[in-house]
Design an enzyme around this catalytic site. Structure first.
Site, PDB file in Angstrom:
ATOM      1  CG  ASP A  20      -9.666  -1.571   1.049  1.00  0.00           C
ATOM      2  OD1 ASP A  20     -10.129  -2.466   0.301  1.00  0.00           O
ATOM      3  OD2 ASP A  20     -10.374  -0.939   1.854  1.00  0.00           O
ATOM      4  NE  ARG A  24     -13.413   0.634  -2.407  1.00  0.00           N
ATOM      5  CZ  ARG A  24     -12.956   1.024  -1.221  1.00  0.00           C
ATOM      6  NH1 ARG A  24     -13.208   2.250  -0.789  1.00  0.00           N
ATOM      7  NH2 ARG A  24     -12.259   0.196  -0.478  1.00  0.00           N
ATOM      8  CD1 TRP A  25      -7.002   2.047  -9.667  1.00  0.00           C
ATOM      9  CD2 TRP A  25      -7.382   0.197 -10.886  1.00  0.00           C
ATOM     10  NE1 TRP A  25      -6.195   2.100 -10.783  1.00  0.00           N
ATOM     11  CE2 TRP A  25      -6.404   0.981 -11.541  1.00  0.00           C
ATOM     12  CE3 TRP A  25      -7.781  -1.001 -11.470  1.00  0.00           C
ATOM     13  CZ2 TRP A  25      -5.826   0.597 -12.748  1.00  0.00           C
ATOM     14  CZ3 TRP A  25      -7.200  -1.388 -12.673  1.00  0.00           C
ATOM     15  CH2 TRP A  25      -6.235  -0.596 -13.297  1.00  0.00           C
ATOM     16  CG  HIS A  37      -8.403  -8.744  -7.014  1.00  0.00           C
ATOM     17  ND1 HIS A  37      -8.329  -7.986  -5.867  1.00  0.00           N
ATOM     18  CD2 HIS A  37      -9.647  -9.297  -7.010  1.00  0.00           C
ATOM     19  CE1 HIS A  37      -9.473  -8.075  -5.197  1.00  0.00           C
ATOM     20  NE2 HIS A  37     -10.283  -8.865  -5.875  1.00  0.00           N
ATOM     21  CG  LEU A 132      12.064  -5.563   2.203  1.00  0.00           C
ATOM     22  CD1 LEU A 132      11.829  -4.456   3.243  1.00  0.00           C
ATOM     23  CD2 LEU A 132      11.464  -5.143   0.857  1.00  0.00           C
ATOM     24  CB  SER A 190      -9.747  -4.700   8.206  1.00  0.00           C
ATOM     25  OG  SER A 190     -10.588  -3.675   7.787  1.00  0.00           O
TER      26      SER A 190
HETATM   27  C1  FPP Z   1      -8.600  -5.312  -1.296  1.00  0.00           C
HETATM   28  O1  FPP Z   1      -9.353  -4.714  -2.304  1.00  0.00           O
HETATM   29  C2  FPP Z   1      -7.747  -6.326  -1.851  1.00  0.00           C
HETATM   30  C3  FPP Z   1      -7.808  -7.665  -1.567  1.00  0.00           C
HETATM   31  C4  FPP Z   1      -8.802  -8.289  -0.688  1.00  0.00           C
HETATM   32  C5  FPP Z   1      -6.887  -8.574  -2.206  1.00  0.00           C
HETATM   33  C6  FPP Z   1      -5.465  -8.084  -2.219  1.00  0.00           C
HETATM   34  C7  FPP Z   1      -4.853  -8.639  -3.405  1.00  0.00           C
HETATM   35  C8  FPP Z   1      -3.881  -8.081  -4.144  1.00  0.00           C
HETATM   36  C9  FPP Z   1      -3.167  -6.839  -3.817  1.00  0.00           C
HETATM   37  C10 FPP Z   1      -3.470  -8.686  -5.390  1.00  0.00           C
HETATM   38  C11 FPP Z   1      -3.079 -10.083  -5.206  1.00  0.00           C
HETATM   39  C12 FPP Z   1      -1.689 -10.206  -4.841  1.00  0.00           C
HETATM   40  C13 FPP Z   1      -1.229 -11.254  -4.183  1.00  0.00           C
HETATM   41  C14 FPP Z   1       0.218 -11.419  -4.069  1.00  0.00           C
HETATM   42  C15 FPP Z   1      -2.110 -12.253  -3.575  1.00  0.00           C
HETATM   43  P1  FPP Z   1     -10.875  -5.075  -2.402  1.00  0.00           P
HETATM   44  O2  FPP Z   1     -11.039  -6.285  -3.252  1.00  0.00           O
HETATM   45  O3  FPP Z   1     -11.465  -5.209  -1.024  1.00  0.00           O
HETATM   46  O4  FPP Z   1     -11.431  -3.834  -3.165  1.00  0.00           O
HETATM   47  P2  FPP Z   1     -12.613  -2.859  -2.722  1.00  0.00           P
HETATM   48  O5  FPP Z   1     -12.258  -2.360  -1.349  1.00  0.00           O
HETATM   49  O6  FPP Z   1     -12.536  -1.786  -3.750  1.00  0.00           O
HETATM   50  O7  FPP Z   1     -13.862  -3.660  -2.771  1.00  0.00           O
END
Ligand code: FPP
Length: 234
Positions: A20, A24-25, A37, A132, A190
């Site tokens: 997560d 925000r990052w 992302h 793994l 979640s």
């Molecule tokens: C959560 O951060 C992240 C996601 C919903 C997407 C996860 C995706 C990746 C790690 C990169 C994609 C990689 C692959 C292999 C598909 P958020 O968007 O909810 O951020 P926030 O909590 O700051 O709003």
């Protein structure tokens, strides 16, 4: 820096990550959320490499796209699908070289055809690898996983038992999750792997996923090694 041999008395066999905080990052750096992302996908690659240094960890499950993430803007969804394609496509050779097994968890039938084919092909090509196992959850929900498994058991005419359900979860044959890590400060699960985390130790950190590195993993492993797991016993 932790000394692995000295500090970790025990290791998780199966770890799971709710990655997560990508947006925000990015926001914190004045960047477009898509770059969050992108950095998240880069972190995922590096993280899997790090995991291969811990042979005790046999399974790693990552939440990349939930059944609820379809509510996001189409452009963001498309971007995550593109990242997923790039990630698996680029990483395919590494899965092979490092004897890793790739598993896609969730219903892939709603994904673009090219992505579906790549996920299925990569699963097929790596299914006999013994290192793994990387479970990537895409269009995944913990409740959906249980219902999906229950339908398979019911259709087979078998009784619905915990063992029968377990064998038909998307993550099978991975054992229950020992350690669940959620980045970025939220303290909830979640709808991730609800069945598999019945007795997971949970580690929350404020660090956003794109900043989650080996040092952060070591902190989580150190915390895990101090936990007293009783599984409902004394
Ligand atoms: C959560 O951060 C992240 C996601 C919903 C997407 C996860 C995706 C990746 C790690 C990169 C994609 C990689 C692959 C292999 C598909 P958020 O968007 O909810 O951020 P926030 O909590 O700051 O709003």
């Amino acid at each position: 820096m932790f000394n692995k041999k000295k500090k970790f008395s025990t290791f998780p066999t199966h770890i799971a990550l709710i990655m997560d905080g990508n947006r925000r990052w990015a926001r914190g750096r004045g960047l477009n959320k898509m770059l969050g992302h992108k950095q998240g996908a880069f972190t995922l690659k590096k993280f899997i490499e790090t995991l291969t240094q811990y042979p005790e960890i046999r399974y790693a499950s990552f939440f990349a796209f939930s059944t609820e993430n379809w509510k996001r803007e189409q452009s963001e969804i498309d971007y995550i699908f593109d990242l997923c394609y790039e990630f698996v496509n680029e990483y395919k050779a590494d899965f092979e070289n490092k004897n890793m097994k790739f598993v896609s968890m969730g219903d892939v039938t709603k994904f673009p055809q090219k992505l579906q084919e790549l996920l299925i092909k990569t699963m097929e090509e790596t299914k006999n690898n013994t290192g793994l196992t990387v479970n990537l959850a895409m269009n995944y929900g913990g409740r959906d996983d249980i219902v999906h498994a229950a339908n398979i058991v019911a259709k087979s005419g078998q009784e619905i038992t915990i063992e029968n359900l377990k064998e038909n979860l998307y993550s099978a044959p991975a054992p229950d999750i020992d350690l669940l890590i959620r980045t970025s400060g939220e303290m909830r699960v979640s709808n991730f792997m609800l069945f598999q985390m019945a007795y997971s130790e949970i580690y929350f950190t404020k660090t956003h996923w794109p900043d989650f590195d080996k040092g952060e993993l070591d902190k989580a492993l150190f915390e895990f090694s101090k936990r007293n797991r009783r599984f409902g016993g004394k």
